[in-house]
Design a protein around this motif. Structure first.
Motif, short mmCIF file in Angstrom:
data_model
loop_
_atom_site.label_atom_id
_atom_site.label_comp_id
_atom_site.label_asym_id
_atom_site.label_seq_id
_atom_site.Cartn_x
_atom_site.Cartn_y
_atom_site.Cartn_z
N LEU A 161 0.86 -1.18 0.00
CA LEU A 161 0.00 0.00 0.00
C LEU A 161 0.89 1.22 0.00
N ILE A 162 0.62 2.15 -0.90
CA ILE A 162 1.39 3.38 -1.01
C ILE A 162 0.44 4.56 -0.90
N THR A 163 0.83 5.56 -0.10
CA THR A 163 0.08 6.81 -0.01
C THR A 163 1.00 7.96 -0.40
N GLU A 164 0.45 9.15 -0.48
CA GLU A 164 1.26 10.32 -0.80
C GLU A 164 2.34 10.56 0.25
N LEU A 165 2.16 10.01 1.44
CA LEU A 165 3.16 10.17 2.50
C LEU A 165 4.42 9.35 2.22
N ASP A 166 4.30 8.37 1.33
CA ASP A 166 5.45 7.53 0.97
C ASP A 166 6.31 8.15 -0.12
N ILE A 167 5.83 9.20 -0.74
CA ILE A 167 6.58 9.86 -1.81
C ILE A 167 7.33 11.03 -1.19
N PRO A 168 8.66 11.07 -1.36
CA PRO A 168 9.43 12.18 -0.80
C PRO A 168 8.90 13.54 -1.25
N HIS A 169 8.94 14.51 -0.35
CA HIS A 169 8.36 15.83 -0.59
C HIS A 169 8.92 16.49 -1.85
N VAL A 170 10.22 16.43 -2.05
CA VAL A 170 10.82 17.09 -3.21
C VAL A 170 10.28 16.48 -4.50
N ASN B 217 8.02 18.41 -7.30
CA ASN B 217 8.45 18.47 -8.71
C ASN B 217 7.35 17.97 -9.65
N ILE B 218 6.72 16.87 -9.28
CA ILE B 218 5.64 16.34 -10.12
C ILE B 218 4.47 17.31 -10.17
N ASP B 219 4.11 17.88 -9.01
CA ASP B 219 3.03 18.87 -8.98
C ASP B 219 3.36 20.07 -9.87
N TRP B 220 4.61 20.52 -9.83
CA TRP B 220 5.04 21.68 -10.63
C TRP B 220 4.95 21.35 -12.11
N ILE B 221 5.45 20.19 -12.48
CA ILE B 221 5.43 19.80 -13.90
C ILE B 221 4.00 19.67 -14.40
N LEU B 222 3.18 18.94 -13.67
CA LEU B 222 1.80 18.70 -14.12
C LEU B 222 0.94 19.96 -14.03
N GLY B 223 1.30 20.87 -13.14
CA GLY B 223 0.55 22.13 -13.03
C GLY B 223 0.70 23.01 -14.25
N GLY B 224 1.74 22.78 -15.03
CA GLY B 224 1.95 23.58 -16.23
C GLY B 224 1.60 22.85 -17.50
N LYS B 225 1.07 21.64 -17.37
CA LYS B 225 0.79 20.83 -18.56
C LYS B 225 -0.38 21.40 -19.35
N ASP B 226 -0.13 21.58 -20.63
CA ASP B 226 -1.15 22.08 -21.55
C ASP B 226 -1.61 20.90 -22.40
N LEU B 227 -2.85 20.52 -22.24
CA LEU B 227 -3.38 19.36 -22.97
C LEU B 227 -3.72 19.68 -24.42
N HIS B 228 -3.66 20.94 -24.80
CA HIS B 228 -4.09 21.34 -26.14
C HIS B 228 -2.94 21.93 -26.96
N ARG C 6 7.96 14.43 -21.66
CA ARG C 6 9.26 13.74 -21.66
C ARG C 6 10.10 14.07 -22.90
N LEU C 7 10.09 15.31 -23.29
CA LEU C 7 11.01 15.79 -24.31
C LEU C 7 12.30 16.24 -23.64
N LEU C 8 12.16 16.78 -22.44
CA LEU C 8 13.29 17.16 -21.60
C LEU C 8 13.10 16.50 -20.24
N ALA C 9 14.18 16.32 -19.50
CA ALA C 9 14.09 15.68 -18.20
C ALA C 9 15.13 16.27 -17.26
N PHE C 10 14.94 16.01 -15.97
CA PHE C 10 15.91 16.38 -14.95
C PHE C 10 15.80 15.39 -13.81
N ASP C 11 16.78 15.40 -12.93
CA ASP C 11 16.78 14.50 -11.78
C ASP C 11 15.67 14.94 -10.84
N ILE C 12 14.67 14.12 -10.67
CA ILE C 12 13.48 14.47 -9.90
C ILE C 12 13.79 14.64 -8.41
N HIS C 13 14.96 14.22 -7.98
CA HIS C 13 15.35 14.38 -6.58
C HIS C 13 15.84 15.80 -6.27
#
Length: 159
Positions: free
Chosen positions: A48-57, A61-72, A125-132
């Protein structure tokens, strides 16, 4: 989610992902327990995995990336990302946010457009960086080109 591993002694792991708040619901707990026991009876590991199991950083980073995602976005993103990538490579020691701001100024774009483009490039995924590494501290040399192929239907993980 069910992960299959060929050639390993324990070749399947069932992973259930829930928000921590959901674990306060007795019905959810009962269903999870049934699922856990069923998996164990079949010889599968269960996690079982919850959001508490995902490191804050990483979560930020995922929230920042997805917050700027343009679906169109259109197919022209490839050329735009390529142009931005060429600029990023020229300034390896400055922060990504500064490079994007400078890019906006040089190309007469509204402030924030290049950073939005970078965030879309990460989400597709055209560009990437170390998610840590926190996105706020990214410098241009932290950015890597992954692919300039583009499929507007898929979202890929970063890191």
């Amino acid at each position: 989610m069910l992960l299959d591993f060929d050639g390993l002694e324990s070749n399947q792991i069932a992973i259930q992902v829930k928000y921590n708040d959901e674990l306060m619901d007795k019905n959810v707990i009962a269903k999870l327990e049934i699922e856990r026991r069923s998996c164990l009876a079949k010889g599968m590991q269960w996690k079982l995995i919850t959001e508490l199991d995902i490191p804050h950083v990483q979560q930020a980073n995922i929230d920042w990336i997805l917050g700027g995602k343009d679906l169109h976005i259109g197919e022209s993103i490839q050329m735009q990302v390529y142009d931005l990538w060429e600029e990023i490579k020229r300034f390896p020691d400055i922060k990504l946010s500064k490079a994007c701001s400078d890019y906006d100024k040089r190309h007469g774009l509204p402030l924030g457009e290049a950073l939005k483009l970078a965030r879309n490039a990460f989400s597709y995924r055209l560009l990437a960086f170390d998610i840590h590494k926190p996105y706020q501290y990214l410098i241009c040399s932290d950015i890597h080109s992954v692919s300039f192929g583009f499929d507007s239907g898929d979202l890929y993980a970063v890191g």
